[in-house]
Scaffold this active site. Structure first.
Site, PDB file in Angstrom:
ATOM      1  N   ASN A  98     -45.779 -32.077  30.580  1.00  0.00           N
ATOM      2  CA  ASN A  98     -46.326 -33.160  29.474  1.00  0.00           C
ATOM      3  C   ASN A  98     -46.972 -32.114  28.458  1.00  0.00           C
ATOM      4  OD1 ASN A  98     -48.418 -34.656  28.078  1.00  0.00           O
ATOM      5  ND2 ASN A  98     -48.621 -36.047  29.405  1.00  0.00           N
ATOM      6  N   HIS A 103     -47.361 -38.952  25.493  1.00  0.00           N
ATOM      7  CA  HIS A 103     -47.981 -40.174  25.717  1.00  0.00           C
ATOM      8  C   HIS A 103     -48.379 -40.628  24.123  1.00  0.00           C
ATOM      9  CE1 HIS A 103     -51.794 -42.418  27.543  1.00  0.00           C
ATOM     10  NE2 HIS A 103     -51.099 -43.115  26.671  1.00  0.00           N
ATOM     11  N   ARG A 129     -50.584 -42.480  22.266  1.00  0.00           N
ATOM     12  CA  ARG A 129     -51.738 -43.427  22.585  1.00  0.00           C
ATOM     13  C   ARG A 129     -51.706 -44.499  21.189  1.00  0.00           C
ATOM     14  NH1 ARG A 129     -55.420 -41.544  26.528  1.00  0.00           N
ATOM     15  NH2 ARG A 129     -56.688 -42.957  25.893  1.00  0.00           N
ATOM     16  N   ARG A 162     -54.115 -39.817  18.793  1.00  0.00           N
ATOM     17  CA  ARG A 162     -55.098 -38.625  19.127  1.00  0.00           C
ATOM     18  C   ARG A 162     -54.385 -37.338  19.053  1.00  0.00           C
ATOM     19  NH1 ARG A 162     -58.553 -39.821  24.336  1.00  0.00           N
ATOM     20  NH2 ARG A 162     -58.933 -41.623  23.254  1.00  0.00           N
ATOM     21  N   GLU A 168     -45.062 -42.234  27.902  1.00  0.00           N
ATOM     22  CA  GLU A 168     -46.199 -42.835  28.474  1.00  0.00           C
ATOM     23  C   GLU A 168     -46.803 -43.855  27.271  1.00  0.00           C
ATOM     24  OE1 GLU A 168     -49.009 -40.073  29.675  1.00  0.00           O
ATOM     25  OE2 GLU A 168     -47.719 -39.249  31.234  1.00  0.00           O
ATOM     26  N   HIS A 207     -50.841 -31.919  24.824  1.00  0.00           N
ATOM     27  CA  HIS A 207     -52.008 -31.353  24.062  1.00  0.00           C
ATOM     28  C   HIS A 207     -51.670 -30.157  23.470  1.00  0.00           C
ATOM     29  CE1 HIS A 207     -54.591 -33.801  26.396  1.00  0.00           C
ATOM     30  NE2 HIS A 207     -54.068 -33.883  27.496  1.00  0.00           N
ATOM     31  N   HIS A 213     -51.542 -36.069  37.045  1.00  0.00           N
ATOM     32  CA  HIS A 213     -52.775 -35.928  36.501  1.00  0.00           C
ATOM     33  C   HIS A 213     -53.663 -35.241  37.046  1.00  0.00           C
ATOM     34  CE1 HIS A 213     -56.238 -37.103  34.221  1.00  0.00           C
ATOM     35  NE2 HIS A 213     -55.497 -38.103  33.339  1.00  0.00           N
ATOM     36  N   GLU A 238     -45.946 -43.913  39.309  1.00  0.00           N
ATOM     37  CA  GLU A 238     -46.511 -42.566  39.328  1.00  0.00           C
ATOM     38  C   GLU A 238     -47.831 -42.721  39.869  1.00  0.00           C
ATOM     39  OE1 GLU A 238     -45.956 -40.141  35.659  1.00  0.00           O
ATOM     40  OE2 GLU A 238     -47.931 -39.251  36.138  1.00  0.00           O
ATOM     41  N   THR A 252     -56.762 -40.394  30.794  1.00  0.00           N
ATOM     42  CA  THR A 252     -56.362 -41.763  31.318  1.00  0.00           C
ATOM     43  C   THR A 252     -56.867 -41.635  32.725  1.00  0.00           C
ATOM     44  OG1 THR A 252     -54.197 -41.586  30.408  1.00  0.00           O
ATOM     45  CG2 THR A 252     -54.422 -43.297  32.061  1.00  0.00           C
TER      46      THR A 252
HETATM   47  N1  PXP Z   1     -49.119 -38.623  34.178  1.00  0.00           N
HETATM   48  C1  PXP Z   1     -49.948 -39.683  33.170  1.00  0.00           C
HETATM   49  C2  PXP Z   1     -49.539 -41.101  33.509  1.00  0.00           C
HETATM   50  C3  PXP Z   1     -50.891 -39.155  32.450  1.00  0.00           C
HETATM   51  O1  PXP Z   1     -51.608 -40.196  31.652  1.00  0.00           O
HETATM   52  C4  PXP Z   1     -51.055 -37.849  32.190  1.00  0.00           C
HETATM   53  C5  PXP Z   1     -52.041 -37.362  31.376  1.00  0.00           C
HETATM   54  O2  PXP Z   1     -51.924 -37.797  30.025  1.00  0.00           O
HETATM   55  C6  PXP Z   1     -50.445 -36.901  33.081  1.00  0.00           C
HETATM   56  C7  PXP Z   1     -49.547 -37.449  33.967  1.00  0.00           C
HETATM   57  C8  PXP Z   1     -50.701 -35.284  33.103  1.00  0.00           C
HETATM   58  O3  PXP Z   1     -52.084 -35.049  33.422  1.00  0.00           O
HETATM   59  P1  PXP Z   1     -52.547 -33.810  33.134  1.00  0.00           P
HETATM   60  O4  PXP Z   1     -52.410 -33.556  31.658  1.00  0.00           O
HETATM   61  O5  PXP Z   1     -53.827 -33.728  33.536  1.00  0.00           O
HETATM   62  O6  PXP Z   1     -51.784 -32.690  33.765  1.00  0.00           O
END
Ligand code: PXP
Length: 254
Positions: A9, A45, A47, A51, A72, A12, A192, A153, A103
């Protein structure tokens, strides 16, 4: 032993870019690096408040990245239109509250079957696999299967945050949901909050097909570089799966 897929992901990277506006660091460049480091998919994601990831990022990820894209998104008309336009490999429906930092909980599929059902149908109608981000809970798994989700998930946040005996309880809940969901015919993903410290016990659950990991990998990249943080996560996942290190490096270079 089945290999566990790693979805990286890159949200960030965009968070850091957006802190100053402009173009750097580029999340698409991060996605390309993730490909080189052995990721099996890219997750982003989009959003509603934009953001981090932008509409333009999604367009570029869909065009430029050779790996499956997991988009996402909240179940809204605006997001559905974007998904149908870019046709990612999969869409993971997530709950979204504007004031939350991330989330925070899973989607309440059991209470929102009527709202979510048409989104599942529309996405699947265009060949997009549909995932639901849910808490490890049988009622949510039943509801996801009932409305035709391909994938669930499982939210690992509570497990990652738990300390002591509570962590064991949270892990048992996830393990039970993996078995239960797989028996319903759902493909099981999880994610997550996962880090080098927490990934092992989750990766060891053989019924899980994919982990989606972001925040920790991007944070760790500050110290060791993104490629190194992804490779290390891959090694830990493979070790937890009982895949020998030599097999793991073969898998990376394949
Ligand atoms: N899966 C989903 C559905 C999420 O919303 C997120 C966070 O955006 C993640 C995985 C990844 O989580 P993390 O960034 O904490 O590893």
């Amino acid at each position: 032993m089945s290999k566990l897929r790693l979805g990286v992901n890159i949200d960030h990277v965009a968070t850091i870019r957006n802190a100053r506006g402009g173009h750097f660091p580029d999340p698409v460049r991060a996605a390309k690096l993730a490909v080189a480091a052995g990721a099996d998919g890219i997750t982003a994601h989009l959003r509603e408040d934009r953001r981090h990831i932008s509409d333009h990022d999604i367009k570029r990820l869909a065009r430029e990245i050779p790996l499956p894209l997991n988009l996402e998104m909240a179940a809204t008309e605006e997001m559905l239109e974007i998904a149908l336009c870019h046709k990612p490999n999969a869409c993971c429906l997530v709950p979204e509250r504007r004031e939350e930092l991330t989330t925070e909980g899973g989607l309440d599929v059991a209470s929102a079957r009527g709202h979510l059902g048409p989104y599942v149908k529309a996405l699947k109608g265009k060949g997009i696999r549909v995932s639901m981000f849910i808490d490890p809970d049988k009622a949510q798994l039943d509801a996801a299967a009932e409305i035709g989700a391909d994938i669930v998930e499982l939210h690992t946040g509570a497990y990652c945050d738990a300390m002591g005996a509570a962590r064991g309880t949270a892990l048992a809940r996830i393990a039970e949901s993996v078995e239960y969901g797989a028996a319903l015919g759902l493909e099981i993903h999880a994610g997550h909050g996962l880090s080098f410290e927490t990934v092992g016990e989750i990766a060891a659950l053989q019924g899980i097909v994919e982990l989606n990991i972001g925040h920790f990998l991007v944070g760790e990249a500050i110290f060791t570089g993104l490629e190194s943080s992804i490779r290390q996560m891959r090694v830990l996942m493979d070790e937890a799966r009982g895949i020998a290190r030599s097999d793991a490096s073969d898998a990376k270079s394949a």
